[in-house]
Design an enzyme around this catalytic site. Structure first.
Site, PDB file in Angstrom:
ATOM      1  N   HIS A  14     -36.527 -62.048  34.359  1.00 12.29           N
ATOM      2  CA  HIS A  14     -37.030 -62.585  33.070  1.00 12.29           C
ATOM      3  C   HIS A  14     -35.741 -63.363  32.563  1.00 12.29           C
ATOM      4  CE1 HIS A  14     -40.928 -61.314  32.931  1.00 12.29           C
ATOM      5  NE2 HIS A  14     -40.601 -59.877  33.110  1.00 12.29           N
ATOM      6  N   ASP A  47     -43.858 -52.112  26.654  1.00  7.76           N
ATOM      7  CA  ASP A  47     -43.963 -52.083  27.995  1.00  7.76           C
ATOM      8  C   ASP A  47     -44.397 -50.818  28.612  1.00  7.76           C
ATOM      9  OD1 ASP A  47     -42.715 -55.077  28.938  1.00  7.76           O
ATOM     10  OD2 ASP A  47     -41.440 -53.853  27.392  1.00  7.76           O
ATOM     11  N   ASN A  85     -46.759 -60.685  27.263  1.00  8.43           N
ATOM     12  CA  ASN A  85     -47.741 -61.498  28.206  1.00  8.43           C
ATOM     13  C   ASN A  85     -48.837 -60.968  28.994  1.00  8.43           C
ATOM     14  OD1 ASN A  85     -45.167 -59.751  29.280  1.00  8.43           O
ATOM     15  ND2 ASN A  85     -45.836 -60.671  31.367  1.00  8.43           N
TER      16      ASN A  85
END
Ligand SMILES: *[C@@H]1O[C@H](CO)[C@@H](O)[C@H](O)[C@H]1NC(C)=O
Ligand SMILES: *[C@@H]1O[C@H](CO)[C@@H](O)[C@H](O)[C@H]1NC(C)=O
Ligand SMILES: *[C@@H]1O[C@H](CO)[C@@H](O)[C@H](O)[C@H]1NC(C)=O
Ligand SMILES: *[C@@H]1O[C@H](CO)[C@@H](O)[C@H](O)[C@H]1NC(C)=O
Ligand SMILES: *[C@@H]1O[C@H](CO)[C@@H](O)[C@H](O)[C@H]1NC(C)=O
Length: 463
Positions: A331, A170, A236
């Site tokens: 999440h 990330d 994602n």
């Protein structure tokens, strides 16, 4: 993004769903510790386009966004990738070691369009038949502006080879991303290769998924990834599915820019594959590709796991983006359906550790068996670690499930990176480094004992 969560016990599988229900009835579980360290919550700012880290290298058609990754199953090949913008130029890589002659490898060029963006010329060249444990220099941009870099190949695959992996996920391109990368580079126990658990550029956060932000990200991370391989996992933010602007092919920018050696492991897709490196067998999975029964990913994994020879590679590591266990509200349970499909295999084949990404969460959790508050210990279940804290724009997660579940031993909200230092076939040392601390400070660390050679309880070793 940032939080750490370390498990208190190695427990076996079952239902986080049940756990959720129990929690909603207010049953008090005594989980682990929630760190009192809370990073000041502020909007994370992306570095502007004219930042030093995004500077285009000087010279006509100079290669930019240079990055390398492992190019075969064993570590004797490297894929070198870069972009030229003025014209295609050459895809040759000139390479040599201290005691070898200069050799040349040829590669291929690809380009793609995304809405109204047209990419530069993206080069991918695989350099093969390298010697293990050797420093190689390489030059790209032959014929125009040349640039030179170097890398060190891994030691030969073998059971007692020590090796240190960096763990980043990330990342994005904010000021915090730059701090994470700087901390990783200055960490005295810096990794020899990075296991990257997904979410690279976050270009999809910009209008029309502005692909210029894929280019800036490529220039930003070059200072590390041109010199040591990063092992890629799709997250994602790599999907870039945008039917509203006519972009319906998932992973288009990512798959053009980041090549991986998936064919070497019998995979039919770059989103799931495996490599061996030193004493580790690394399986990369895709949380955002079909994984149900009879799907290509399912069938590949079913055939892949029995191939792992623990006499050759004692450490079995799985990378994926969406975590199966985390105790942050953001999440929460997103990885649940994949967990239901694959967790029994992970226990059966004694996976040592599963690393996941996912912004706003960083979590270590063990496999739960009874699904309520008291996990049943299972010495063969993997440990689950979420490293979703590189520094992306979406801000920091501080909202965690309460009370802290038993599978979660330690959690904390801040940015950082981790390292996994494999010592031998039985011992590996995991440590997590938060950006706010000095370069050598470990915010959290623990010994991992190999599930195949040394399946003893390591749940009390967190420091
Ligand atoms: C793409 O379109 C956006 C808005 O629709 C515009 O702002 C941008 O300048 C365009 N980019 C190019 C390269 O044409
Ligand atoms: C990024 O970090 C590097 C290394 O610490 C530093 O030289 C550079 O100025 C930083 N750039 C930005 C925009 O923060
Ligand atoms: C497993 O690896 C060991 C050590 O490299 C080797 O001797 C053995 O033949 C391998 N087993 C199989 C089934 O390939
Ligand atoms: C935390 O998350 C829960 C569940 O998603 C939500 O109901 C709650 O409002 C959130 N709290 C804050 C302070 O954001
Ligand atoms: C493996 O490494 C650990 C940690 O460094 C050490 O304590 C142990 O003695 C080593 N095992 C062997 C067989 O060398």
């Amino acid at each position: 993004m940032g939080v750490l969560d370390l498990a208190s016990s190695r427990a076996a599988a079952a239902t986080v769903v049940v756990l959720g229900l129990v929690l909603s009835f207010g049953v008090v579980c005594n989980g682990g510790k929630t760190s009192s360290f809370v990073r000041k919550v502020e909007k994370t700012m992306d570095m502007p386009l004219d930042s030093d880290v995004f500077k285009v290298p000087p010279g006509y058609n100079a290669p930019q966004q240079v990055h390398i990754t492992q190019g075969d199953q064993l570590g004797k090949a490297v894929i070198v990738s870069w972009v030229t913008v003025d014209e295609p130029g050459s895809s040759s890589v000139l390479y040599w070691s201290a005691n070898s002659k200069k050799k040349k490898a040829e590669g291929k060029i690809t380009t793609y369009k995304f809405y109204n963006y047209t990419s530069g010329y993206i080069h991918h060249t695989t350099v093969r038949n390298l010697m293990f444990n050797t420093k190689y220099y390489y030059v790209i941009g032959i014929g125009h502006t040349e640039r030179q870099f170097w890398f060190i190949t891994p030691p030969e695959v073998g059971p007692d080879t020590s090796y240190t992996f960096g763990l980043i996920g990330d990342l994005g391109q904010s000021y915090d991303s730059n701090k994470t990368l700087t901390h990783y580079e200055l960490n005295p126990q810096k990794g020899q290769a990075v296991l990257f658990v997904g979410d690279l550029s976050y270009a999809d956060n910009y209008p029309n998924h502005d692909n210029v932000r894929w280019d800036t990200w490529g220039r930003f991370v070059e200072r590390s990834v041109a010199y040591q391989p990063w092992i890629w996992t799709a997250g994602n933010h790599e999907i870039d599915f945008a039917p509203e602007i006519g972009e319906t092919k998932p992973f288009k920018p990512y798959s053009h820019r980041y090549h991986v050696p998936y064919k070497a492991s019998g995979s039919t897709s770059p989103f799931w594959y495996s490599i061996k490196r030193a004493s580790a067998y690394i399986i990369v999975l895709s949380s955002y590709s079909a994984y149900g029964k009879y799907t290509p990913q399912y069938k590949w994994l079913e055939e892949e796991l029995p191939k792992v020879n623990r006499s050759e590679t004692p450490w079995l590591i799985v990378l994926m983006h969406s975590p199966w266990y985390n105790s942050y509200n953001y999440h929460y349970m997103e990885g649940e359906t994949m967990r239901v499909m694959y967790e029994p295999w992970f226990v059966k084949y004694k996976v040592d550790v599963v690393f996941a990404g996912q912004e706003r969460v960083s979590n270590v959790a063990y496999n739960i068996v009874n699904g309520i508050c008291k996990p049943v210990k299972d010495q063969y279940a993997p440990v689950y670690i979420t490293i979703g804290d590189g520094g992306n724009l979406e801000g920091l997660a501080t909202n965690m499930t309460e009370p802290q579940p038993d599978y979660s031993a330690y959690r904390e909200a801040s940015f950082g990176h981790a390292t996994l230092d494999i010592k031998n076939r039985t011992h590996a040392y995991y440590s997590w480094h938060r950006n706010q601390d000095g370069y050598a400070v470990k915010a959290d660390s623990m010994w991992f004992f190999n599930r195949f050679y040394h399946p003893v309880d390591d749940s009390t070793t967190a420091e």
